[in-house]
Design a protein around this motif. Sequence first.
Motif, short mmCIF file in Angstrom:
data_model
loop_
_atom_site.label_atom_id
_atom_site.label_comp_id
_atom_site.label_asym_id
_atom_site.label_seq_id
_atom_site.Cartn_x
_atom_site.Cartn_y
_atom_site.Cartn_z
N ASN A 1 9.70 -3.10 8.65
CA ASN A 1 8.45 -4.01 7.35
C ASN A 1 8.15 -3.74 6.51
O ASN A 1 7.89 -2.40 6.08
CB ASN A 1 7.51 -4.49 8.46
N LEU A 2 7.02 -4.46 5.89
CA LEU A 2 6.73 -4.36 4.64
C LEU A 2 5.33 -3.11 4.51
O LEU A 2 4.75 -2.46 3.50
CB LEU A 2 5.98 -5.72 3.76
N SER A 3 4.30 -2.79 5.42
CA SER A 3 3.80 -1.85 5.87
C SER A 3 4.45 -0.69 5.90
O SER A 3 3.41 0.40 5.57
CB SER A 3 2.89 -2.27 7.34
N SER A 4 5.78 -0.31 5.84
CA SER A 4 5.74 1.21 6.13
C SER A 4 6.14 0.91 4.36
O SER A 4 6.76 2.54 4.32
CB SER A 4 7.26 0.78 6.95
N LEU B 1 10.70 2.53 -4.54
CA LEU B 1 10.16 1.63 -3.86
C LEU B 1 8.56 2.11 -3.06
O LEU B 1 8.59 3.20 -3.70
CB LEU B 1 10.81 3.01 -1.90
N ILE B 2 7.73 1.75 -2.54
CA ILE B 2 6.43 2.28 -2.29
C ILE B 2 6.47 2.42 -0.91
O ILE B 2 6.41 2.20 -0.03
CB ILE B 2 5.74 0.89 -2.71
N ILE B 3 6.26 3.56 -1.19
CA ILE B 3 5.72 3.89 0.34
C ILE B 3 4.84 4.76 1.40
O ILE B 3 4.02 5.39 -0.09
CB ILE B 3 7.15 5.11 0.74
N PRO B 4 4.33 4.61 1.29
CA PRO B 4 2.33 4.67 2.27
C PRO B 4 2.42 6.07 2.77
O PRO B 4 1.89 7.43 2.38
CB PRO B 4 2.27 3.88 3.53
N ASP B 5 3.58 6.57 3.27
CA ASP B 5 3.51 8.15 4.32
C ASP B 5 5.26 8.37 4.13
O ASP B 5 6.09 7.89 4.70
CB ASP B 5 3.27 8.52 5.64
N LEU B 6 5.00 9.63 2.72
CA LEU B 6 7.35 9.72 2.67
C LEU B 6 7.05 10.55 3.80
O LEU B 6 8.74 11.20 4.29
CB LEU B 6 7.36 10.48 1.78
N ASN B 7 6.31 11.34 4.81
CA ASN B 7 7.37 11.70 5.99
C ASN B 7 7.17 10.93 7.71
O ASN B 7 7.95 11.50 8.47
CB ASN B 7 6.14 12.49 6.66
N GLN B 8 7.18 9.58 7.73
CA GLN B 8 7.43 8.76 8.32
C GLN B 8 8.19 8.44 8.20
O GLN B 8 9.04 7.92 7.25
CB GLN B 8 6.34 7.72 8.28
N LEU C 1 8.93 11.94 -8.03
CA LEU C 1 7.23 10.80 -7.98
C LEU C 1 6.84 10.71 -9.10
O LEU C 1 6.70 12.03 -10.62
CB LEU C 1 6.10 11.78 -7.10
N ARG C 2 6.38 9.40 -9.83
CA ARG C 2 5.48 9.72 -11.07
C ARG C 2 3.94 9.69 -11.45
O ARG C 2 3.70 9.08 -10.29
CB ARG C 2 6.29 8.59 -12.10
N VAL D 1 0.92 -0.78 -0.14
CA VAL D 1 -0.34 0.73 0.20
C VAL D 1 0.97 1.56 0.49
O VAL D 1 2.17 1.29 1.05
CB VAL D 1 -0.78 -0.27 1.02
N GLY D 2 0.72 1.98 -1.13
CA GLY D 2 1.32 3.10 -1.25
C GLY D 2 1.48 3.69 -2.14
O GLY D 2 1.45 3.54 -3.68
N THR D 3 2.83 4.92 -2.29
CA THR D 3 2.81 5.53 -3.42
C THR D 3 4.04 4.74 -4.21
O THR D 3 4.99 5.20 -3.18
CB THR D 3 3.03 7.17 -3.29
N GLU D 4 4.70 5.08 -5.37
CA GLU D 4 5.33 4.86 -5.61
C GLU D 4 6.70 5.84 -6.39
O GLU D 4 6.00 6.42 -7.08
CB GLU D 4 5.54 3.67 -7.50
#
Lengths: 757, 757
Positions: free
Chosen positions: A715-718, A703-710, A593-594, A575-578
């Motif tokens: 783990n895979l959810s990060s 990388l897939i990242i749900p929140d680039l600020n955190q 970011l594309r 889950v997240g943005t590439e």
Amino acid sequence: MKIQQMIKQNQLGLLFQQGSFGLEKESQRVYADGSIVTTAHPSLFGNRSYHPYIQTDFAESQLELITPPNKKLGDTYRWLSAIHEVVQRSLPDDEYIFPLSMPAGLPAEQHIQVAQLDNPEDVAYREYLVKVYGKNKQMVSGIHYNFQLSPELISTLFSLQNTYQSAVDFQNDLYLKMAKNFLRYQWVLLYLFAATPTVEENYFSGVSPLKAGEYVRSLRSSRYGYVNDPEIKVSFDSVQQYVDTLEHWVANGKLIAEKEFYSNVRLRGAKKARELLQNGIQYLEFRLFDLNPFEAYGISLADAKFIHLFALLMIWLEDTADQEAVELGKARLAEVAFEHPLDKTAYAEEGELLLLEMLAMLEQIGAPSELNSIVKEKLSQFADPTQTIGGRLFYAIEQAGGYQQLGAQLAQQYKAQAFERFYALSAFDNMELSTQALLFDLIQKGIQTEILDEHDQFLCLKHGEHIEYVKNGNMTSHDSYISPLIMENKVVTKKVLQKAGFNVPQSREFTSVEQAVANYALFEHRAVVIKPKSTNYGLGITIFQQGVQNREDFTKAVEIAFREDKEIMVEDYLVGTEYRFFVLGNETLAVLLRVPANVIGDGEHTVAELVAMKNEHPLRGDGSRTPLKKIALGEIEQLQLKEQGLTIDAIPMEGQRVQLRANSNISTGGDSIDMTDQMHDSYKQIAVGITQAMGAAVCGVDLIIPDLNQPAQQNLSSWGVIEANFNPMMMMHIFPYAGKSRRLTQQVIKMLFPELQ
Amino acid sequence: MKIQQMIKQNQLGLLFQQGSFGLEKESQRVYADGSIVTTAHPSLFGNRSYHPYIQTDFAESQLELITPPNKKLGDTYRWLSAIHEVVQRSLPDDEYIFPLSMPAGLPAEQHIQVAQLDNPEDVAYREYLVKVYGKNKQMVSGIHYNFQLSPELISTLFSLQNTYQSAVDFQNDLYLKMAKNFLRYQWVLLYLFAATPTVEENYFSGVSPLKAGEYVRSLRSSRYGYVNDPEIKVSFDSVQQYVDTLEHWVANGKLIAEKEFYSNVRLRGAKKARELLQNGIQYLEFRLFDLNPFEAYGISLADAKFIHLFALLMIWLEDTADQEAVELGKARLAEVAFEHPLDKTAYAEEGELLLLEMLAMLEQIGAPSELNSIVKEKLSQFADPTQTIGGRLFYAIEQAGGYQQLGAQLAQQYKAQAFERFYALSAFDNMELSTQALLFDLIQKGIQTEILDEHDQFLCLKHGEHIEYVKNGNMTSHDSYISPLIMENKVVTKKVLQKAGFNVPQSREFTSVEQAVANYALFEHRAVVIKPKSTNYGLGITIFQQGVQNREDFTKAVEIAFREDKEIMVEDYLVGTEYRFFVLGNETLAVLLRVPANVIGDGEHTVAELVAMKNEHPLRGDGSRTPLKKIALGEIEQLQLKEQGLTIDAIPMEGQRVQLRANSNISTGGDSIDMTDQMHDSYKQIAVGITQAMGAAVCGVDLIIPDLNQPAQQNLSSWGVIEANFNPMMMMHIFPYAGKSRRLTQQVIKMLFPELQ
């Protein structure tokens, strides 16, 4: 020397036309009004102690642009173009390149600064010149043309004759014949190319020799130009005499150094003239040429070709000018220089005869017809002086309202042209944009560059004794061979990254519903995507974003996937943005970011209109000759619109985001948005770690990242890594659609040449 | 623990069958007569302080072969095979591996040397064992079988129950159930696999307990084997009790260390038992198994699979054996061990019931039918003891005339088998031969190796913390990425080599006769070959070996070439022989001459017969699974014969060389001849220089040399480089047709791991 006969009899025509060519072009940096700048040589151009392409001549304001030698004149001209584009785009906003040889808007003498070179001797030499000639004369610019005959031609000719025993003697006399005949007939080139009809009054130390409104052909080649005292005569009868007479003038102090001898022909191939005795003359330097203001680079390719033919004609001629003839030639030059640019020259007949002989030569050596046309056009200019560069310039000055005005106008025009495709290097437009960007930086910083294979984007870089090879802009000796091999193999990549402790999504393949369901336990509570192995328009895909909750749902999803293919995959769903991380060495240099092709509504325009407007962006084009691609409106885009309840004729509301593609590729019209500064540093460190685990120097990590600020967690959810690319695109970072430009090619150079500061 | 129900209800059958497997196999090195050697552990096997595959057990003569753990039992078995082949081929000529567990031909006790390990503690421990058990007992060998359940199975089972709060406790109890039930039913495995019916008399310190001609099932598992004092009882009731009781025996000195506890099941996953409390049991080690003398590697894959199923059954069973049941199991083991191998066992009924339960389990977990057959075959052996390994062994000993004789016979047979395809590593025969050779050396030297991608020849090597990746046998991190890119591009290669000052033949292309002839002067007196750009059976080629002498000949040759193609090439012709230089780092390791397929006549046999005889050579085969290729007798070969006035039925004279191919490729039946020692050193230095100019670590350089005895000179008539290859073949150097073998793969390892001596 019966060169003409030997070439004819032995059919050496093609070999005769081969050679090596280099150009050097001086010009003043000026402000928008054409007045000479008082600023220092731009520091962007690196160090003048070694820069092979961008130097200063006499004054700090006086650029000297130098092409490398090339076997094809066309290539030399491409380099001249490329160096110009680099300089134009690197100058401060308010500076321009003056397109005329004679300066305009000269500062007061005390504000003209001689070039601030590292070597104190070089500065002292310039200070001496100031004393002897005054500063103003030193501000005159021109073009020097270096020409070498094919060494194979010379050795072939040598083997065909029996007058000379020594190959060096033969070679010397061949070049001396060219030099002497050139000096005899140089006035012809002056007539055709002269472009210094006037200069501002304060150029002269006393009263201007030109009456108000008086024009001549070439002030620069007259005694008001940058010439030696007429008393200084150097013999071209033999290399020995050349050396002796030249050394005589230096010894008695009339010249401070050999290089102060401003002949329109210089014998080249040695630092000191005396060394020519041993090495022989290697090539000639012709220094006659005024800048052609009608050309952005000071000379046209056709004129450069004509000069080549002229040089060949000088050895083709039956006779060799003796010292007397040389002096006659110099006198004619001075005379023609002071003719009015619209007047027929006094020696038109001699000029026409010479060019007719040139046409005959072209016929004999089987030259391409294009050269014939060039010569015929020049021939016609003896009858019509208004067609010479000087003639045209006369009218242009009148029209512009003055010499300085014309220069200022053209300077601005050429600078604007150089920015038209600011992301490209026009001369090398058949190469990839990333290699063009690298070439730009190499020229700017002064790394000697040779293009080994244009089609294959293969460069050889050299600084001092340090050689590096580069392919495709960033494939270098710094990457280990095993890295791209690892990255080419997805299975191996996953294993290597997993071993090194990075978050790699897992995937399993199944060939039957039963088999997949038997492994249900592996996926329970896990976020996965279930899909046919070969996907078609996203059919058969189920995503369990919150994790698989029960066996029934899982089984159903598996069955749906099996409707589309005989094999299915169950993959960890991230889950997240590439984001694309561009890593070089120990650092993430850029994060991108594309975003899939899209337009934002304004409540007025249709989708088609919005797309057309967005496509006007200067970076958008075909996507290979431009950093970004125009958005298409084909079947896939229309299908995408349909899913949003839109057509190309719909008018989206203000602020409404209309998506035109599902995929985020730049190659299908996507936007590239720089996020380097926004991205939490922990992810940048991870990208560096991944690059190092691969043993790579340069790597594009997705990388897939749900929140680039955190901050990143283990783990895979990060976060999760989905790909590593060994030849990552650079253009999308260098010229992003939005956000800051990251000039990665400069970092590639720094990596390859850490000795450069 | 209702494991069976949980697996059934949640359809975990597939997951249940997953796991990880490792095998350790001890065996004695013996002489041809089966008597134990007194030589040191072969130094070829590198350093025992870290060797992951080849160790010594108690005695210096006692090999311990260890596979890495694998998720597929088949892979573990392949490793066991590979390690065996390496050991067999590395042993001194007169040494063999004894295929039986009980030693034969024991030396006098004073000549049995304990393993000479680096660590003095390890040696001291062995000296202690000598005191307690005597040397002879320590010479017994067997197989240890390590088995780990899939961690995903355990975590899934844990999540499905609610008795346990702690995942570690759950995991421990799961493995303890397996361990206890194993101890309870281990006699079944003994009955099926026992293979130590007798031993030579002087094995016993006193009088032999076996009457003359008496046989039992397993001396090794009896009190005459390598077992603890019966008084030493360790509890498997819980990990805590296991640790406490084990530490008790060590504390009171009955065991010198925990590892002296010779249980048929060991709890694994920690150096010290106490650490299990925190980490939990990671896997079990089953130590029950006698070497199966009918298998070259001491165990068959089918039996290994059966043992896996047996271990699974131990947790599948409803009940868990308590301490009493464990003791009962041990007692039965001792009893069955002393039964006669041809007798039905006293507990046949229990055994049969257990295997019926196993068959039921297979049904429930959806096991492949192959496993069903294996179990059924074992089941039948309860009715027919002659089919057990022990039963078969009884007859085999009788037939061979004695225990030692049988062992010696089989030892020789297995060694011979290991040499059948001595250039390959049978277990990895689907990989390239060069990777097989590298794997051989890696196993021999003790570099931890993982096959990342078999199809892609991708290995991961590890020594300590040092990791290296290798693809195709010699593509490594030591090559810079730019090197293969340079070598892939012939134009760039030539430019790079020319810049670096090497003799590179030049070639020019022409598109018309006129154009070529116009350049005649370039080629006069030069040795060149003129050929169509795309050559077909050598048509249209003219070679001017002595240099082009006149324009007419040149023109004629050009015209001939143009008859075959629209484009022709004029290339420098190199006179001489082509040699392949294999360079690694700063050294030319091998030089090879490739000779076109040929036979030498003997005045008796026809060409076809000579070819057939030559094709018998052990290195010749299909060319991919063998280092050399059989000579074909197809169209091209027959054409070649025709040119020599021969047919396949002709009988060439004695000593007559008959050529069957024009090209020298090994892949068309050519001979490979090592010339490393013959080649003048100057050429080897040139090959190194070429490799370095390319920035390569490993390179195959092809040089044309007219005289390998003359020192190299700086011109094309002395030598010329025609190609550089970035992934050079190694097999032709390692197994040449004639000349010395060059074990290049060992040098690759040295390059990658210079820290190894």
